[in-house]
Design a protein around this motif. Structure first.
Motif, short mmCIF file in Angstrom:
data_model
loop_
_atom_site.label_atom_id
_atom_site.label_comp_id
_atom_site.label_asym_id
_atom_site.label_seq_id
_atom_site.Cartn_x
_atom_site.Cartn_y
_atom_site.Cartn_z
N GLU A 404 35.08 -32.47 61.07
CA GLU A 404 36.41 -32.55 60.46
C GLU A 404 37.32 -31.43 60.97
N SER A 405 36.76 -30.23 61.14
CA SER A 405 37.59 -29.09 61.59
C SER A 405 37.53 -28.90 63.10
N ARG A 406 36.98 -29.87 63.80
CA ARG A 406 36.94 -29.87 65.28
C ARG A 406 36.38 -28.58 65.89
N GLY A 407 35.51 -27.92 65.17
CA GLY A 407 34.88 -26.73 65.73
C GLY A 407 35.37 -25.44 65.10
N LEU A 408 36.47 -25.55 64.28
CA LEU A 408 36.99 -24.33 63.66
C LEU A 408 36.02 -23.76 62.63
N GLU A 409 35.10 -24.59 62.17
CA GLU A 409 34.14 -24.14 61.17
C GLU A 409 33.14 -23.14 61.74
N VAL A 410 33.05 -23.05 63.05
CA VAL A 410 32.05 -22.15 63.66
C VAL A 410 32.63 -20.74 63.79
N ASP A 411 31.88 -19.76 63.36
CA ASP A 411 32.28 -18.36 63.49
C ASP A 411 32.57 -18.07 64.98
N PRO A 412 33.83 -17.69 65.32
CA PRO A 412 34.19 -17.52 66.75
C PRO A 412 33.29 -16.50 67.46
N SER A 413 32.74 -15.52 66.70
CA SER A 413 31.93 -14.51 67.39
C SER A 413 30.62 -15.10 67.94
N TYR A 414 30.27 -16.32 67.48
CA TYR A 414 29.05 -16.99 67.97
C TYR A 414 29.32 -17.91 69.17
N ILE A 415 30.63 -18.17 69.40
CA ILE A 415 30.92 -19.10 70.51
C ILE A 415 31.00 -18.28 71.79
N GLN A 416 29.85 -18.00 72.34
CA GLN A 416 29.80 -17.10 73.50
C GLN A 416 28.88 -17.65 74.56
N GLU A 417 29.31 -17.51 75.79
CA GLU A 417 28.41 -17.88 76.89
C GLU A 417 27.15 -17.03 76.77
N GLY A 418 26.01 -17.64 77.01
CA GLY A 418 24.75 -16.89 76.93
C GLY A 418 24.08 -17.00 75.57
N PHE A 419 24.74 -17.61 74.58
CA PHE A 419 24.09 -17.86 73.30
C PHE A 419 23.47 -19.26 73.33
N THR A 420 22.52 -19.47 72.42
CA THR A 420 21.80 -20.75 72.45
C THR A 420 22.19 -21.64 71.27
N VAL A 421 22.46 -22.91 71.59
CA VAL A 421 22.82 -23.89 70.57
C VAL A 421 21.58 -24.70 70.21
N ALA A 422 21.40 -24.92 68.89
CA ALA A 422 20.31 -25.82 68.44
C ALA A 422 20.98 -26.93 67.64
N ILE A 423 20.75 -28.19 68.04
CA ILE A 423 21.36 -29.31 67.30
C ILE A 423 20.26 -30.26 66.83
N LEU A 424 20.21 -30.44 65.52
CA LEU A 424 19.20 -31.33 64.94
C LEU A 424 19.56 -32.79 65.18
N TYR A 425 18.55 -33.59 65.44
CA TYR A 425 18.67 -35.06 65.59
C TYR A 425 19.74 -35.44 66.63
N ALA A 426 19.87 -34.62 67.68
CA ALA A 426 20.90 -34.89 68.70
C ALA A 426 20.60 -36.19 69.43
#
Ligand SMILES: C[S@@+](CC[C@H](N)C(=O)[O-])C[C@H]1O[C@@H](n2cnc3c(N)ncnc32)[C@H](O)[C@@H]1O
Length: 545
Positions: A404-426
């Motif tokens: 709904e918030s198109r990504g605004l819900e994610v803490d910007p300090s976590y949106i960094q190259e080199g961090f790892t994303v985990a997505i359930l039931y992708a």
């Protein structure tokens, strides 16, 4: 009764309750060809009208030399009243000329072999020799009766007894049918499960839609067959099923091993002049000649990818694509079952039976949990958040935020190259611009770990090494000693130590300070602690990204 073609491995003798049968005249080693024999004549199997079959057989018997005709007429007849002297003998004694053959054969010696549900010999039609061969499938002692399995399907005791009574007019009292009640129950459960797995694997649908599940079913079937003590054609057939699954998905390394096993186990039952054994050997040398090769490249390997240094258990785990996730107390993030590569994720518009199951035939739900892991390598933020990520195999794909918030819900300090994303039931999604990636819609299905993917996998390795208990023993993270009396790190609860000095060494010198901080995150803990292979309800992250 004297055998006409006896090579001294057996004699034909009267056996109480069975008329006659073959008795081992000497010790016969497993794999020995006990006899090979041309049919006296061939007969059509089923499907034809009784009268036509009777007429054609009567013609064949009429032209036999007198001595052979008399020997044929001396064979046992369980259907004399119903079918008369000729057709009755054919019904009683015909043996199949191939596994799906429409023809049977009458044999003067082999037709004397009685049935056992736990046989010690195997009958096979050898098309090259145009002979029936009988091989010892286990060591046979002198004086033992030589037996084969008459039925085509493996069923529980009562189904076997019914079929043997209907088709061969006798009540089986073999060692398996005479087990005490409690052991019989266990045996029946195994036969039922073998039958269920056999039918499901044999339907062939899982090879493309659920290869991993089907491969694991084949492995389970082989374990059950082994527990039940079978040494018959179900073993090479299961290895050939496994071969077909592997080669269909481009896994030449495993296909080669499975074909070798199909060949060696079948050679014991049929000999090296068997056309099927020769074909299996040829497939082991060059698996790519199989027609299904190339249908999918999902599991692509080369012939050189067969590991050479693994211990037996580890090799079997590699071979059957079984990760420790199922058995270990802590999930291994390297597991491709619980943490699949992008190419192995289910497609959004397709119900993959590897990931979903139906209980009512209409609606589907996951049969297990899974989580896609990938490292952020680029961030775009035009209209909506779009991450470009790289999975464990280095495959680069976009994750587009359709929340709904198109990504605004994610803490910007976590949106960094080199961090790892985990997505359930992708799931794989095809975008309008023809790219393929992940359309992320549920804000609680994502977690971003502030760590590059390879470092997260290294942390997972350490959890496997230092958190896992094996036979009451753990490994100290400070000094690597194994002991049953270690003390747990009270902060993260994952790593264990002999004493204070080992804890200090682990904390200061072995990187536990950083690991401990990460492992305090309940979402990361859940990645390790979840039972990934048991689905009860959807798991969601706690929005601590
Ligand atoms: C192909 S013949 C086997 C040889 C036969 N016993 C003979 O004397 O020629 C099949 C018949 O043998 C008998 N038979 C085979 N296996 C048996 C078993 N386990 N127990 C009792 N009878 C059996 C049944 O009458 C069956 O219809």
């Amino acid at each position: 009764m004297q055998s006409a073609i006896c090579n001294c491995l057996y004699t034909i003798e009267a056996i109480p309750g069975k008329s006659h049968g073959l008795i081992a005249a000497t010790t016969i080693a497993k794999g020995t060809r006990i006899l090979s024999e041309f049919p006296l004549f061939k007969v059509p199997k089923g499907g034809n009208s009784k009268k036509r079959v009777r007429d054609s057989i009567s013609d064949k018997v009429a032209v036999l030399p007198e001595e052979q005709r008399q020997t044929f007429l001396s064979l046992h007849n369980s259907f004399e009243d119903e079918d008369g002297p000729v057709l009755g003998r054919v019904r009683t004694n015909a043996l199949p000329l191939g596994s799906n053959a429409t023809m049977g054969g009458i044999f003067l010696e082999s037709s004397r072999i009685n049935h056992s549900c736990n046989p010690n010999a195997q009958n096979t039609w050898n098309d090259n020799l145009q002979k029936l061969t009988i091989h010892a499938i286990r060591d046979i002692s002198k004086g033992d009766e030589i037996t084969i399995f008459y039925l085509t399907a493996r069923r529980n005791r009562s189904a076997r007894l019914r079929a043997l009574q209907t088709d061969f007019c006798f009540t089986c009292s073999c060692s398996l049918c005479s087990l005490p009640l409690d052991q019989r129950k266990t045996s029946d459960e195994r036969w039922d499960e073998i039958h269920r797995l056999d039918s499901s694997i044999g339907s062939g649908t899982g090879i493309l839609s659920a290869p991993l599940q089907t491969l694991h079913d084949v492995h389970k079937l082989l374990d059950l067959v082994h527990d039940e003590g079978f040494a018959d054609a179900s073993v090479p057939r299961a290895y050939y099923d496994a071969f077909q699954i592997a080669i269909t998905h481009g896994d030449i390394a495993r296909a080669r091993v499975f074909a070798e096993r199909a060949a060696s186990t079948r050679e014991i039952l049929e000999g090296n002049d068997s056309p099927t054994v020769q074909r299996m050997k040829s497939l082991a040398t060059n698996p790519t000649q199989h027609l299904a090769h190339g249908l999918s490249q999902k599991w692509r390997t080369t012939g050189d990818d067969v590991p050479k240094e693994l211990a037996n258990d580890e090799f079997e785990r590699w071979l059957w694509r079984e990760n420790t996730t199922q058995v270990s107390q802590y999930a291994d993030l390297r597991s491709e079952t619980a943490f699949p590569l992008f190419d192995d994720l289910p497609e959004e518009n397709d119900i993959s039976l590897e990931f979903y199951e139906s209980t009512d035939g209409f609606s589907y739900r996951p049969r297990k949990h899974w989580c896609f892991l990938a490292e952020i390598i680029d961030v775009e933020n035009f209209m909506r958040l779009r991450l470009i990520v790289k999975d464990k195999a280095g495959r680069k794909v976009p994750i587009a935020f359709y929340t709904e918030s198109r990504g605004l819900e994610v803490d910007p300090s976590y949106i960094q190259e080199g961090f790892t994303v985990a997505i359930l039931y992708a799931e794989q999604h095809g975008f309008l611009d023809l790219s393929v990636g992940i359309r992320h819609e549920n804000p609680t299905a994502i977690k971003i770990v502030p760590l590059p993917l390879d470092e997260l996998l290294t942390l997972s390795d350490k959890v496997q090494q230092y958190a896992t208990e094996l036979k009451g023993v753990r490994t100290c993270q400070g000094c690597n000693q194994k002991a049953a009396t270690l003390k747990k790190c009270s902060r993260c609860g994952f790593f264990w130590y002999c004493d204070k000095s080992c804890q200090i060494a682990g904390w200061k010198e072995k990187g536990h300070k950083a690991d401990c901080k990460l492992l305090k995150d309940p979402d990361l803990q859940r990645l390790f602690l979840m039972k990934w292979n048991v689905f009860e309800d959807y798991y969601r992250f706690g929005m601590t990204v």
